[in-house]
Design a protein around this motif. Sequence first.
Motif, PDB file in Angstrom:
ATOM      1  N   ALA A 187      35.390  34.943  15.936  1.00 18.80           N
ATOM      2  CA  ALA A 187      34.835  34.001  16.783  1.00 18.80           C
ATOM      3  C   ALA A 187      33.520  34.243  17.110  1.00 18.80           C
ATOM      4  O   ALA A 187      32.644  33.333  17.411  1.00 18.80           O
ATOM      5  CB  ALA A 187      35.556  34.338  18.243  1.00 18.80           C
ATOM      6  N   LEU A 188      33.036  35.648  16.989  1.00 24.68           N
ATOM      7  CA  LEU A 188      31.584  35.729  16.991  1.00 24.68           C
ATOM      8  C   LEU A 188      30.763  35.535  15.834  1.00 24.68           C
ATOM      9  O   LEU A 188      29.606  34.843  15.898  1.00 24.68           O
ATOM     10  CB  LEU A 188      31.481  37.667  16.779  1.00 24.68           C
ATOM     11  N   ALA A 189      31.513  35.426  14.613  1.00 26.54           N
ATOM     12  CA  ALA A 189      30.517  34.819  13.364  1.00 26.54           C
ATOM     13  C   ALA A 189      30.598  33.265  13.432  1.00 26.54           C
ATOM     14  O   ALA A 189      29.760  32.880  13.022  1.00 26.54           O
ATOM     15  CB  ALA A 189      31.595  35.278  12.038  1.00 26.54           C
ATOM     16  N   ALA A 190      31.518  32.631  13.980  1.00 28.51           N
ATOM     17  CA  ALA A 190      31.378  31.268  14.199  1.00 28.51           C
ATOM     18  C   ALA A 190      30.785  30.900  15.422  1.00 28.51           C
ATOM     19  O   ALA A 190      30.375  29.647  15.557  1.00 28.51           O
ATOM     20  CB  ALA A 190      33.066  30.593  14.278  1.00 28.51           C
ATOM     21  N   GLY A 191      30.122  31.773  16.464  1.00 24.05           N
ATOM     22  CA  GLY A 191      29.408  31.173  17.286  1.00 24.05           C
ATOM     23  C   GLY A 191      30.376  30.951  18.576  1.00 24.05           C
ATOM     24  O   GLY A 191      29.655  30.299  19.378  1.00 24.05           O
ATOM     25  N   ARG A 192      31.761  30.923  18.411  1.00 19.44           N
ATOM     26  CA  ARG A 192      32.379  30.675  19.625  1.00 19.44           C
ATOM     27  C   ARG A 192      32.399  31.495  20.831  1.00 19.44           C
ATOM     28  O   ARG A 192      32.491  31.081  21.870  1.00 19.44           O
ATOM     29  CB  ARG A 192      33.981  30.520  19.134  1.00 19.44           C
TER      30      ARG A 192
END
Length: 320
Positions: A187-192
């Motif tokens: 989720a962090l990597a995807a910017g969520r």
Amino acid sequence: MSAVRNANAVTRAGVLRALGAAGAALAVPAVARAAGKNVTVRIGTIASDVSAEPLYADAQGIFGRGGLDAQISALANGGAIIAAVASGALDAGFANLTSIAAARQRGVPVRILAPATMYTDKAAVTVLVRARGSKLRTGGDLRDKTIAVSTLKGELQVGASAWIDKNGGDASRTHFIEMPFSAMAAALAAGRVDAAMLTEPALTIHKDAVELLARAYTAIADEFLIGAFVASESWLRDNADAAKRFTAAMAETARWANAHHAETAVILAKRASLDEALVRSMTRATYGERLDAEHVQPVLDAAVKYGSLKSAMKASELIG
């Protein structure tokens, strides 16, 4: 029993089914002793280093030497364990401090029997992380941002909120969403999400994708009790000898485990079905060697401030 159903939506039959399904994961043989010498204690844990002291006590023969026949089962979380303890399906079990206090305020008759995991700034097993390369630095940078926590209004959200407010931000302007630890790095990597309160072993598993933003719990205190073993008031009243034996066993185990990480890594990997190399490389839990109100009160005060508890509570109300 009705209080348990209302607070946790867990019936006695459901708890027993959960114990039957999950118990095999951490089932351990009782240490052999002469017939009639053992006092049986049914203990609930989760498959994690933070609540693994009963596994270490059994493997090292500490329970057996103390006259206990430990029957250890793994449940999904501290809420299920509290419900099982209150219903009588378990005698003792692990939960975090905020969950224990919230249960007490809902009328669930449990008290702390022995300390479990301590937070210490020197060896933080739970921290606030950001995606690698993120420009977030201060609490002010998290204004109108989103932080992932495993349970809304739980101890992780309290810790993150305290850090934000003490580092130039306003926790009331930060959004929190509930998410399992295993999903936070993606989720962090995807910017969520913009940040996450991540704990071991997920912290080590995803170390290439995340980096430290803050040891947020230090905003509560440099050292405090994260979790504890609880028992019902009725069990404590009717089983004073077993309670003393269990408390003594956990104190001995804490002293041993804090000084023997290599040995506990082997035990945890085997008993909780974790990779031994992962356990050896991650930050290990620090266990409380004594139960002090001064290690409990800071959590309660912060939990009231940030809405996890409905009213103020003294540590003495929780300690059995």
